[in-house]
Design a protein around this motif. Structure first.
Motif, PDB file in Angstrom:
ATOM      1  N   SER A 165       0.365  -1.155  -0.188  1.00  0.00           N
ATOM      2  CA  SER A 165       0.083  -0.040   0.003  1.00  0.00           C
ATOM      3  C   SER A 165       1.068   1.259   0.406  1.00  0.00           C
ATOM      4  N   PHE A 166       2.457   1.454   0.577  1.00  0.00           N
ATOM      5  CA  PHE A 166       2.941   2.480   0.776  1.00  0.00           C
ATOM      6  C   PHE A 166       3.839   2.436  -0.328  1.00  0.00           C
ATOM      7  N   ALA A 167       3.697   1.596  -1.561  1.00  0.00           N
ATOM      8  CA  ALA A 167       4.335   1.867  -2.123  1.00  0.00           C
ATOM      9  C   ALA A 167       4.059   1.971  -3.609  1.00  0.00           C
ATOM     10  N   ALA A 168       2.655   2.247  -3.408  1.00  0.00           N
ATOM     11  CA  ALA A 168       1.762   1.874  -4.534  1.00  0.00           C
ATOM     12  C   ALA A 168       1.872   3.048  -5.425  1.00  0.00           C
ATOM     13  N   ALA A 169       1.789   2.990  -7.038  1.00  0.00           N
ATOM     14  CA  ALA A 169       2.772   3.971  -7.507  1.00  0.00           C
ATOM     15  C   ALA A 169       1.860   5.554  -7.481  1.00  0.00           C
ATOM     16  N   ASP A 170       0.899   5.470  -6.891  1.00  0.00           N
ATOM     17  CA  ASP A 170      -0.736   6.421  -6.409  1.00  0.00           C
ATOM     18  C   ASP A 170      -1.486   6.098  -5.364  1.00  0.00           C
ATOM     19  N   ASP A 171      -2.495   7.352  -4.733  1.00  0.00           N
ATOM     20  CA  ASP A 171      -3.067   7.038  -3.893  1.00  0.00           C
ATOM     21  C   ASP A 171      -4.419   5.866  -4.529  1.00  0.00           C
ATOM     22  N   ALA A 172      -4.996   6.277  -5.011  1.00  0.00           N
ATOM     23  CA  ALA A 172      -6.129   5.609  -5.906  1.00  0.00           C
ATOM     24  C   ALA A 172      -5.120   4.141  -6.121  1.00  0.00           C
ATOM     25  N   SER A 173      -3.998   2.805  -6.451  1.00  0.00           N
ATOM     26  CA  SER A 173      -3.089   1.887  -6.100  1.00  0.00           C
ATOM     27  C   SER A 173      -3.536   1.856  -4.939  1.00  0.00           C
ATOM     28  N   SER A 174      -3.118   2.325  -4.125  1.00  0.00           N
ATOM     29  CA  SER A 174      -2.804   1.676  -2.507  1.00  0.00           C
ATOM     30  C   SER A 174      -5.038   1.869  -1.912  1.00  0.00           C
ATOM     31  N   PHE A 175      -5.318   2.660  -2.634  1.00  0.00           N
ATOM     32  CA  PHE A 175      -6.500   2.661  -1.501  1.00  0.00           C
ATOM     33  C   PHE A 175      -7.073   1.478  -2.166  1.00  0.00           C
ATOM     34  N   GLU A 176      -7.023   0.970  -3.552  1.00  0.00           N
ATOM     35  CA  GLU A 176      -7.749  -0.030  -4.224  1.00  0.00           C
ATOM     36  C   GLU A 176      -6.876  -1.583  -3.035  1.00  0.00           C
ATOM     37  N   ILE A 177      -5.410  -1.388  -3.120  1.00  0.00           N
ATOM     38  CA  ILE A 177      -4.883  -2.719  -2.857  1.00  0.00           C
ATOM     39  C   ILE A 177      -5.718  -2.561  -0.982  1.00  0.00           C
ATOM     40  N   ARG A 178      -5.542  -1.804  -0.701  1.00  0.00           N
ATOM     41  CA  ARG A 178      -5.659  -1.897   1.474  1.00  0.00           C
ATOM     42  C   ARG A 178      -7.833  -1.858   0.526  1.00  0.00           C
ATOM     43  N   SER A 179      -8.547  -1.640  -0.004  1.00  0.00           N
ATOM     44  CA  SER A 179      -9.903  -2.785  -0.077  1.00  0.00           C
ATOM     45  C   SER A 179     -10.106  -3.997  -0.529  1.00  0.00           C
ATOM     46  N   ASP A 180      -9.202  -4.534  -1.438  1.00  0.00           N
ATOM     47  CA  ASP A 180      -8.802  -6.361  -1.578  1.00  0.00           C
ATOM     48  C   ASP A 180      -8.143  -6.639  -0.411  1.00  0.00           C
ATOM     49  N   LEU A 181      -6.872  -5.712   0.525  1.00  0.00           N
ATOM     50  CA  LEU A 181      -6.773  -6.746   2.057  1.00  0.00           C
ATOM     51  C   LEU A 181      -8.100  -6.744   2.815  1.00  0.00           C
ATOM     52  N   ASN A 182      -8.849  -6.048   2.654  1.00  0.00           N
ATOM     53  CA  ASN A 182      -9.738  -5.229   3.729  1.00  0.00           C
ATOM     54  C   ASN A 182     -11.262  -6.293   3.930  1.00  0.00           C
ATOM     55  N   ARG A 183     -11.031  -6.951   2.381  1.00  0.00           N
ATOM     56  CA  ARG A 183     -12.138  -7.411   1.559  1.00  0.00           C
ATOM     57  C   ARG A 183     -11.035  -9.089   2.451  1.00  0.00           C
ATOM     58  N   ASN A 184     -10.090  -9.620   1.934  1.00  0.00           N
ATOM     59  CA  ASN A 184      -9.896 -10.798   2.579  1.00  0.00           C
ATOM     60  C   ASN A 184     -10.060 -11.313   3.640  1.00  0.00           C
ATOM     61  N   ILE A 185      -9.520 -10.199   4.685  1.00  0.00           N
ATOM     62  CA  ILE A 185      -9.379 -10.208   5.944  1.00  0.00           C
ATOM     63  C   ILE A 185     -11.024 -10.818   6.370  1.00  0.00           C
TER      64      ILE A 185
END
Length: 402
Positions: A165-185
């Motif tokens: 999430s921190f190293a994502a290309a931009d804020d939008a990509s970071s948010f998508e990564i965290r959305s997927d992770l919260n869904r998996n959790i």
């Protein structure tokens, strides 16, 4: 700041301990980089990496297979990823470690990777006591960032400390990564904890808890709003705590002069996952959000506590008394005394009257205000030390070093 891979200082600690003991466990919440560190160590040591979630690997290791595998590969480091998925391995692992000890085949035989805390791992199987050295891998913190300034700290606060999430290309990509992770959790908790509640309702519960950030957790009020039973809510919160996704910061109780608050405060430990639940996608949206102050408070607490030895972090608390006396974070250790820490986002904010009142009650050895700027450390006329978050983390790391 250009986003890039951030080297974790925990890798050197794991390598150091592997030279001293037969087995090391690297523990932490999901997606903190345990697998990346384990694979890198296995490659450098010409070791063997095994994923315990893999069906064929699990079948091979079952029923004494780990001990046989270790004998066939004596002298090689064996990395067991997601070892908590095969809890039957723990007794087998104890036997394999004892065999290595008897045969004098040296240290650095096993590296275990899994989620959870050191205390939970030690409780998981008494046979591991004295056989496995544990290292806690937290999300990225401000000391993982080289020369962290205000811009880097703001970015870490928004995106959180999960490396992808921190190293994502931009804020939008970071948010998508965290959305997927919260869904998996949530999906994993439904399966692993045997939750009898569907995904949609658990998501709503997660969002409600996000709006409880930094406040005493009122289970009965949550049950009333969500029409859930208390057992379900407590089970969900306990599951998050065991996975190091949430913290229940206890109330300080060793003071009898005033009536004290006694309900733990709830915090999501990773600010990025919290912001995904709150729907916060940009720095501007975060600063304008009603939960910004509570988010910053949790972010600062986690950054400070991850500098402390696990046993010291586990004893951290907050102080709240009748009349408004309050301290956001209280940490103490024999020989160091008690530290009272007030958390502010603005550099210009003076300590509250409630903080001064609480300090008169507690008589701390040191008093701090941690702010979000880069202004150097200084003491005000009342003797309160004002520090940026990186400076406070360095101070805590030095003072509480083992």
């Amino acid at each position: 700041m250009a986003t890039q891979h951030v080297a974790r200082r925990h890798k050197e600690e794991v390598l150091r301990r592997l030279k001293q003991v037969p087995a090391v466990a690297l523990l932490g919440q999901p997606q903190t980089g345990k697998t990346a560190i384990g694979r890198a160590i296995a490659a450098e040591a010409n070791g063997i990496y095994l994923d315990c979630q893999d069906w064929e690997t699990g079948k091979m290791l079952a029923g004494g297979g780990l001990r046989e595998f270790a004998v066939r590969n004596a002298g090689k480091l064996i990395v067991l990823d997601e070892f908590h998925q095969q809890m039957g391995l723990l007794e087998d692992l104890s036997g394999a470690i004892d065999e290595h000890r008897r045969e004098g085949t040296g240290n650095g035989c096993f590296l275990l990777l899994g989620y959870g805390s050191i205390r939970d791992a030690n409780r998981a199987d008494a046979s591991l006591e004295g056989r496995v050295s544990c290292v806690q891998l937290n999300p990225l913190d401000v000391l993982d960032l080289s020369g962290a300034g205000e811009e880097e700290v703001e970015m870490l606060w928004l995106r959180g400390g999960l490396p992808a999430s921190f190293a994502a290309a931009d804020d939008a990509s970071s948010f998508e990564i965290r959305s997927d992770l919260n869904r998996n959790i949530l999906s994993d908790e439904i399966i692993e904890e045997g939750m009898r509640v569907g995904y949609t309702q658990l998501r709503k519960l997660s969002v409600l808890l996000a709006h409880s950030q930094g406040r005493p957790l009122n289970v009965m009020e949550i049950c009333r709003i969500m029409t859930l039973n208390p057992r379900t809510v407590r089970k969900f919160v306990d599951g998050h705590r065991k996975r190091l996704l949430a913290r229940a910061l206890p109330a300080y109780y060793r003071h009898a002069k005033k009536r004290l608050k006694n309900t733990p405060k709830f915090y999501y430990r990773d600010s990025g996952l919290l912001h995904e639940l709150l729907g916060v996608k940009t720095a501007a949206a975060l600063k304008a959000h009603e939960m910004a102050a509570m988010s910053w408070e949790g972010f600062v607490i986690e950054n400070i506590l991850c500098q402390l030895p696990e046993e010291a972090a586990a004893r951290a608390s907050y102080y709240g008394a009748a009349g408004g006396a309050e301290v956001d974070l209280v940490i103490e250790r024999p020989g160091i005394g008690l530290w009272a820490i007030e958390i502010k986002k603005s550099v210009k904010r003076a300590p509250s009257r409630g903080f001064h009142s609480a300090c008169r009650d507690l008589e701390p050895a040191r008093r701090f205000v941690v702010h979000g700027g880069s202004l150097g450390c200084y003491k005000d006329r009342n003797g309160v030390e004002h520090m940026s978050l990186p400076d406070m983390c360095r101070e805590a790391a030095a003072a509480f070093a083992p």
